[in-house]
Design a protein around this motif. Structure first.
Motif: not given
Length: 459
Positions: A84, A117-119, A122-123, A178-180, A399, A417, A425
């Motif tokens: 991440g 959300t980025d990132d 999610q990370m 998880s970056d989608t 990515i 994701g 984003t």
């Protein structure tokens, strides 16, 4: 695993508080004014892992630090590496944010902040899921390694050399990222393909200073006029990129893929409504999803020239510049594109103009196989976390480091994701749905269980 589920339920508020702490750190990697803040974000993650008893280290690079952490080895079980990034995009334009970008604010079930959300959000689901295992069960069912960088938003320049130099340290059976995004609200997805990228800045220099457009216009080559012509030469009215050789290595879409995308619950009208437009354009002969996910594209990202202040000022500008990018599909070579692009543009430079083309970074696209046991395990885990099975999609985002993982470590990559396409984003008012944040933590916790059942040589 009832104790694990109880822990996840009882610590929802703590997980949200931790996310807010990380989002408050303005870790903008591209702006040197935020260098200390970027380091603070790395240190924050280091403390998180250290408190869990992970073996943890911050690796210095010529740019921003890399955070590495690993749990104890589990003999007979596979090893998962979570990748991440803790760096974020610049927050500008600030005036378009409804709340300050680094003051996390909850509205309508979403948390708003740059990096939500980025990132970072999610990370962090994976960090919180291993915390849940350790604090409720006492240990993880497999070894989990973390590699969190601070340069993803500026091309991951120092991460590929790091992977090459530390391949023994990073040895694993599968990489989890998880970056989608999900396919849509409440419909989780596993992304099996990403586009690559090639990003450039074109600078044109004309007279030594801005000139009076009446006195000198028509006799002196205008850099802004020239820039407009050069940029328009890169794409035609049917959406086809005009750089010679651009499509030579592009694979045609299979009937199976076209049928699969066509079966998804997608509406052009809903899509237009979600982004606030009344019409769509793109390469002729392809649907909206096919254009976004599987066809290479060209887009201007910014243009600068001449007078930009209030009111009128009739100048012939001394210089003009534009930043633009190509999104690439598998088998397209960014380096080959750069050569063709430079040749194409140089042939268009008129007398009185000097051109400079800056190649910022590039990375190829990729597609991963759908028939591995790791993909099956991920699908089962997501169904436990979200309450319904995922669909399999491709994405138009990039990515760049994914290719390095595949080539250097020789492993499968799982792109899971938790975000949504309307999370803004890279834009003002970036957000992350808190329900999806918690569902992501739950799915991640289930993933460690489903992956642990795989015999490493089974794959």
């Amino acid at each position: 695993m009832s104790e694990l589920q109880t822990f996840l339920t009882e610590n929802r508020s703590k997980f949200e508080a931790d996310l807010c702490e990380l989002l408050k750190i303005p870790s903008v990697s591209t702006d040197s004014r935020y260098k200390a803040d970027v380091r603070d974000a790395a240190a924050w993650l280091h403390r998180q892992f250290d408190q869990l008893g992970f073996e943890t280290k911050i690796f210095e690079t010529p740019g921003h630090p890399i955070v590495y952490a690993e749990s104890p080895a589990v003999p007979g079980a596979p090893v998962a590496l979570v990748y991440g990034h803790y760096d974020v995009q610049p927050p500008e334009p600030l005036e378009e944010w409804k709340s300050p970008p680094f003051e996390p604010t909850i509205r309508d079930g979403n948390i708003y902040a740059r990096g939500a959300t980025d990132d970072k959000g999610q990370m962090l689901t994976h960090v919180k899921s291993v915390e849940a295992w350790i604090k409720s069960v006492g240990k993880l069912p497999l070894q989990v390694k973390f590699l969190i960088e601070g340069e993803e938003e500026i091309g991951s320049e120092h991460l590929t050399p790091f992977i090459q130099e530390h391949d023994d340290l990073l040895e694993c059976d599968v990489v989890v990222i998880s970056d989608t995004s999900q396919f849509g609200p409440g419909q989780p997805a596993i992304t099996y393909g990403l586009k690559g990228i090639a990003y450039y800045e074109l600078k044109l220099f004309g007279p030594k200073q801005d000139l009076h457009s009446g006195t000198f216009g028509g006799a002196v080559t205008n850099p802004a006029n020239t820039l407009s012509k050069m940029l328009s030469s890169l794409i035609d009215e049917k959406g086809k990129v005009q750089v010679p050789g651009f499509y030579d290595d592009v694979d045609p879409l299979t009937d199976e893929e076209r049928n699969q995308f066509g079966s998804l619950d997608f509406s052009d009208a809903d899509f237009m409504r979600s982004i606030g437009v009344e019409g769509l354009t793109g390469e002729s002969g392809y649907s909206t999803l096919e254009r976004r996910w599987t066809r290479p594209t060209f887009d201007i990202n910014g243009i600068t020239s001449g007078y930009q202040g209030e009111g009128a000022k009739t100048v012939l500008p001394a210089k003009a510049s534009a930043k633009f990018s190509f999104r690439l599909v598998p088998h397209q070579d960014p380096a080959q594109l750069s050569e063709s692009l430079k040749t194409h543009l140089e042939a268009l430079v008129p007398p009185g103009i000097r051109m400079e083309l800056i190649d910022f970074h590039g990375a190829p696209g990729f597609v991963v196989p759908l028939d591995s046991p790791y993909m099956t395990a991920a699908a089962a885990a997501i169904e436990k976390g979200f309450g319904r099975p995922p669909v399999f999609i491709r994405e138009g985002g990039s990515i760049p480091i994914v290719t390095s993982f595949v080539e250097q470590l020789g492993v499968d990559v799982l792109l899971l994701g938790w975000g949504l396409n309307d999370d803004n984003t890279h834009s003002p008012n970036e957000k992350f749905c808190l329900a999806d944040y918690h569902r992501g933590i739950k799915a991640s916790a289930a993933l460690w269980h489903t992956l642990s059942k795989i015999t490493p040589n089974q794959a």
